[in-house]
Design a protein around this motif. Structure first.
Motif, PDB file in Angstrom:
ATOM      1  N   ILE A 134       0.848  -1.200   0.000  1.00 39.28           N
ATOM      2  CA  ILE A 134       0.000   0.000   0.000  1.00 39.28           C
ATOM      3  C   ILE A 134       0.883   1.249   0.000  1.00 39.28           C
ATOM      4  O   ILE A 134       1.758   1.405   0.847  1.00 39.28           O
ATOM      5  CB  ILE A 134      -0.932   0.017   1.230  1.00 39.28           C
ATOM      6  CG1 ILE A 134      -1.857  -1.199   1.191  1.00 39.28           C
ATOM      7  CG2 ILE A 134      -1.747   1.314   1.273  1.00 39.28           C
ATOM      8  CD1 ILE A 134      -2.719  -1.351   2.419  1.00 39.28           C
ATOM      9  N   LEU A 135       0.646   2.117  -0.973  1.00 39.05           N
ATOM     10  CA  LEU A 135       1.478   3.300  -1.160  1.00 39.05           C
ATOM     11  C   LEU A 135       0.773   4.537  -0.635  1.00 39.05           C
ATOM     12  O   LEU A 135      -0.421   4.737  -0.858  1.00 39.05           O
ATOM     13  CB  LEU A 135       1.807   3.461  -2.649  1.00 39.05           C
ATOM     14  CG  LEU A 135       2.712   4.635  -3.066  1.00 39.05           C
ATOM     15  CD1 LEU A 135       3.580   4.231  -4.256  1.00 39.05           C
ATOM     16  CD2 LEU A 135       1.873   5.858  -3.446  1.00 39.05           C
ATOM     17  N   SER A 136       1.532   5.378   0.060  1.00 39.69           N
ATOM     18  CA  SER A 136       1.003   6.635   0.597  1.00 39.69           C
ATOM     19  C   SER A 136       1.968   7.753   0.250  1.00 39.69           C
ATOM     20  O   SER A 136       3.141   7.695   0.615  1.00 39.69           O
ATOM     21  CB  SER A 136       0.828   6.539   2.113  1.00 39.69           C
ATOM     22  OG  SER A 136       0.423   7.782   2.644  1.00 39.69           O
ATOM     23  N   ARG A 137       1.486   8.762  -0.479  1.00 39.52           N
ATOM     24  CA  ARG A 137       2.335   9.873  -0.895  1.00 39.52           C
ATOM     25  C   ARG A 137       2.107  11.089  -0.018  1.00 39.52           C
ATOM     26  O   ARG A 137       0.980  11.388   0.361  1.00 39.52           O
ATOM     27  CB  ARG A 137       2.081  10.218  -2.361  1.00 39.52           C
ATOM     28  CG  ARG A 137       2.616   9.162  -3.315  1.00 39.52           C
ATOM     29  CD  ARG A 137       2.368   9.532  -4.755  1.00 39.52           C
ATOM     30  NE  ARG A 137       3.114   8.653  -5.655  1.00 39.52           N
ATOM     31  CZ  ARG A 137       3.038   8.695  -6.975  1.00 39.52           C
ATOM     32  NH1 ARG A 137       2.220   9.571  -7.553  1.00 39.52           N
ATOM     33  NH2 ARG A 137       3.750   7.870  -7.713  1.00 39.52           N
ATOM     34  N   SER A 138       3.204  11.792   0.263  1.00 41.77           N
ATOM     35  CA  SER A 138       3.094  12.969   1.130  1.00 41.77           C
ATOM     36  C   SER A 138       4.072  14.061   0.699  1.00 41.77           C
ATOM     37  O   SER A 138       5.225  13.788   0.368  1.00 41.77           O
ATOM     38  CB  SER A 138       3.376  12.583   2.586  1.00 41.77           C
ATOM     39  OG  SER A 138       3.443  13.738   3.403  1.00 41.77           O
ATOM     40  N   ASN A 139       3.568  15.295   0.708  1.00 42.05           N
ATOM     41  CA  ASN A 139       4.400  16.468   0.484  1.00 42.05           C
ATOM     42  C   ASN A 139       4.382  17.375   1.713  1.00 42.05           C
ATOM     43  O   ASN A 139       4.712  18.560   1.633  1.00 42.05           O
ATOM     44  CB  ASN A 139       3.898  17.258  -0.726  1.00 42.05           C
ATOM     45  CG  ASN A 139       4.137  16.507  -2.022  1.00 42.05           C
ATOM     46  OD1 ASN A 139       5.279  16.297  -2.427  1.00 42.05           O
ATOM     47  ND2 ASN A 139       3.059  16.077  -2.662  1.00 42.05           N
ATOM     48  N   LEU A 140       3.975  16.797   2.851  1.00 35.79           N
ATOM     49  CA  LEU A 140       3.775  17.589   4.051  1.00 35.79           C
ATOM     50  C   LEU A 140       5.039  18.343   4.465  1.00 35.79           C
ATOM     51  O   LEU A 140       4.985  19.544   4.775  1.00 35.79           O
ATOM     52  CB  LEU A 140       3.299  16.690   5.203  1.00 35.79           C
ATOM     53  CG  LEU A 140       3.021  17.400   6.538  1.00 35.79           C
ATOM     54  CD1 LEU A 140       1.929  18.440   6.363  1.00 35.79           C
ATOM     55  CD2 LEU A 140       2.627  16.374   7.604  1.00 35.79           C
ATOM     56  N   LEU A 141       6.189  17.657   4.464  1.00 36.02           N
ATOM     57  CA  LEU A 141       7.417  18.317   4.886  1.00 36.02           C
ATOM     58  C   LEU A 141       7.814  19.419   3.905  1.00 36.02           C
ATOM     59  O   LEU A 141       8.300  20.474   4.315  1.00 36.02           O
ATOM     60  CB  LEU A 141       8.550  17.301   5.040  1.00 36.02           C
ATOM     61  CG  LEU A 141       9.860  17.855   5.610  1.00 36.02           C
ATOM     62  CD1 LEU A 141       9.639  18.555   6.942  1.00 36.02           C
ATOM     63  CD2 LEU A 141      10.896  16.751   5.767  1.00 36.02           C
ATOM     64  N   VAL A 142       7.603  19.189   2.609  1.00 36.66           N
ATOM     65  CA  VAL A 142       7.889  20.223   1.605  1.00 36.66           C
ATOM     66  C   VAL A 142       7.073  21.477   1.902  1.00 36.66           C
ATOM     67  O   VAL A 142       7.598  22.600   1.898  1.00 36.66           O
ATOM     68  CB  VAL A 142       7.584  19.715   0.182  1.00 36.66           C
ATOM     69  CG1 VAL A 142       7.649  20.863  -0.826  1.00 36.66           C
ATOM     70  CG2 VAL A 142       8.563  18.624  -0.225  1.00 36.66           C
ATOM     71  N   TYR A 143       5.779  21.282   2.169  1.00 31.69           N
ATOM     72  CA  TYR A 143       4.906  22.425   2.468  1.00 31.69           C
ATOM     73  C   TYR A 143       5.355  23.143   3.746  1.00 31.69           C
ATOM     74  O   TYR A 143       5.362  24.380   3.813  1.00 31.69           O
ATOM     75  CB  TYR A 143       3.456  21.959   2.614  1.00 31.69           C
ATOM     76  CG  TYR A 143       2.846  21.399   1.356  1.00 31.69           C
ATOM     77  CD1 TYR A 143       3.219  21.888   0.101  1.00 31.69           C
ATOM     78  CD2 TYR A 143       1.914  20.370   1.398  1.00 31.69           C
ATOM     79  CE1 TYR A 143       2.679  21.364  -1.065  1.00 31.69           C
ATOM     80  CE2 TYR A 143       1.357  19.844   0.234  1.00 31.69           C
ATOM     81  CZ  TYR A 143       1.747  20.347  -0.989  1.00 31.69           C
ATOM     82  OH  TYR A 143       1.203  19.829  -2.145  1.00 31.69           O
ATOM     83  N   LYS A 144       5.714  22.364   4.771  1.00 30.20           N
ATOM     84  CA  LYS A 144       6.132  22.967   6.041  1.00 30.20           C
ATOM     85  C   LYS A 144       7.413  23.770   5.880  1.00 30.20           C
ATOM     86  O   LYS A 144       7.560  24.859   6.449  1.00 30.20           O
ATOM     87  CB  LYS A 144       6.315  21.879   7.100  1.00 30.20           C
ATOM     88  CG  LYS A 144       5.013  21.322   7.657  1.00 30.20           C
ATOM     89  CD  LYS A 144       5.281  20.331   8.780  1.00 30.20           C
ATOM     90  CE  LYS A 144       3.976  19.865   9.422  1.00 30.20           C
ATOM     91  NZ  LYS A 144       4.212  18.904  10.529  1.00 30.20           N
ATOM     92  N   ILE A 145       8.358  23.231   5.111  1.00 32.14           N
ATOM     93  CA  ILE A 145       9.615  23.943   4.900  1.00 32.14           C
ATOM     94  C   ILE A 145       9.370  25.233   4.120  1.00 32.14           C
ATOM     95  O   ILE A 145       9.855  26.313   4.506  1.00 32.14           O
ATOM     96  CB  ILE A 145      10.631  23.054   4.159  1.00 32.14           C
ATOM     97  CG1 ILE A 145      11.019  21.850   5.014  1.00 32.14           C
ATOM     98  CG2 ILE A 145      11.883  23.865   3.800  1.00 32.14           C
ATOM     99  CD1 ILE A 145      11.878  20.831   4.296  1.00 32.14           C
ATOM    100  N   ASN A 146       8.611  25.131   3.029  1.00 22.95           N
ATOM    101  CA  ASN A 146       8.331  26.329   2.227  1.00 22.95           C
ATOM    102  C   ASN A 146       7.593  27.382   3.049  1.00 22.95           C
ATOM    103  O   ASN A 146       7.891  28.587   2.948  1.00 22.95           O
ATOM    104  CB  ASN A 146       7.516  25.952   0.992  1.00 22.95           C
ATOM    105  CG  ASN A 146       8.346  25.229  -0.062  1.00 22.95           C
ATOM    106  OD1 ASN A 146       9.575  25.355  -0.095  1.00 22.95           O
ATOM    107  ND2 ASN A 146       7.701  24.476  -0.925  1.00 22.95           N
TER     108      ASN A 146
END
Length: 358
Positions: A134-146
């Protein structure tokens, strides 16, 4: 930079290989599928005892972008990465674990963003794949850093994990003599701490992913004393770096606390091994001794820990321990002695000045 054949290397992909024969070909095939052609792949076979080394040689024979070094003994991931950094000639460096893989446009999009923005670090998203596929994609850290950068927060308090999801300008690493520490675990924390301190620019993108394979080892994994010693060593390196480099107090406190939490979160693991439980107090004592190196008033740090100001329940493992109470008592005695000493010096100087005036 170009290699001896005139081939321009945009990104050097560095891989420390050790006993991963079941996964390594999926990793290498994802590299072969990259749409960006200016790549080199540096494989450091760290004295594998399975067929990993043979698989590395097979890919190197088929494609000259693969360069293989076979260690004559098991040096560890950190030393292997350092060896690869010294060999690399790419404009940027990237790191990938041999049981993971990357999207086919991963390096193309990262490098395009790097060129467009002339930036030191470019980070992508993270996809995790569990044992059920099961695959789960996340950009959460990218958003937090930006978001944090827009608020003018320093990069080194924002980008503290997921180091394999980014590319790093090689000149930043070489110029500042950045190396991976020779420790068993958490070596990426020290690498990121240093690299993000020296990096002058960052871009986060959210349209390509590094694929991280989750292994469920919680039931079967055993921990040795060397694992905990490595954790303490990581905290020591962490504290040494932030104590010797300029940063504002908020950043310093955050980084000191984050390093401490890395130590504290491993304390419950002692309970899983009756042979190690007797070493728990020694482990806590070493952590407390390192806390003495807190750059500001250590009494304030201990007071905040006891009040739970950092909102981490794991800290109770330290603050409720007998070792902590003894340490706190000794520190309070030390602070009182220091205050008395300063008062004596102040009184002596004051009397000297009065005597001269008279």
């Amino acid at each position: 930079m170009k290699d001896s054949t005139g081939y321009h290397v945009s990104i050097s992909v560095l891989i420390a290989v050790y006993n991963v024969e079941s996964y390594i070909e999926e990793c290498f095939n994802s590299l072969l599928a990259q749409s960006l052609k200016g790549l080199e792949f540096i494989l450091i076979n760290d004295f594998s005892t399975d067929k990993s080394g043979d698989i590395c040689d097979k890919y190197a024979t088929a494609d000259n972008r693969f360069k293989v070094v076979h260690n004559s003994s098991n040096l560890g991931q950190g030393a292997s990465f350092n060896l690869a950094i010294n060999i690399a000639i790419g404009d940027y460096l990237s790191f990938i674990d041999p049981d993971d893989w990357v999207d086919s446009d991963f390096y193309d999009k990262l490098y395009s963003a790097a060129l467009k923005n002339d930036t030191d670090i470019v980070k992508a998203g993270l996809a995790t794949i569990n044992e059920d596929g099961i695959l789960s994609r996340s950009n959460l850290l990218v958003y937090k850093i930006n978001d944090g950068l827009r608020k003018e927060l320093p990069l080194n308090v924002l980008f503290t994990q997921e180091y394999t999801t980014a590319i790093y300008r090689r000149s930043v690493i070489v110029k500042n003599l950045i190396e991976f520490p020779h420790i068993r675990n958490a070596l990426d924390i020290i690498f990121l701490l240093k690299t993000t301190y020296y990096a002058k620019s960052f871009v986060g993108i959210s349209n390509t992913y590094y694929n991280y394979r989750l292994h469920n080892q919680s039931k079967s994994r055993t921990y040795t004393i060397s694992y905990f010693e490595s954790t303490i060593k990581c905290f020591q390196l962490h504290v040494d770096f932030i104590n010797s480099h300029t940063m504002d107090k908020k950043s310093y406190d955050f980084l000191f606390y984050r390093g401490l939490i890395g130590v504290v979160k491993r304390i419950p693991l002692f309970s899983n091994n009756h042979q190690l439980i007797e070493n728990r107090d020694k482990y806590i004592q070493k952590a407390l001794n390192l806390m003495k190196n807190y750059k500001y008033d250590p009494k304030i740090l201990l007071h905040n820990l006891q009040r739970g100001i950092y909102k981490e329940s794991q800290l109770s493992y330290i603050t409720n321990s007998l070792v902590f109470r003894v340490f706190k008592l000794n520190l309070e005695i030390l602070m009182k002695i220091r205050n008395v000493f300063h008062q004596i010096r102040y009184t002596s100087k004051r009397n000297t000045k009065i005597g001269k005036a008279a």
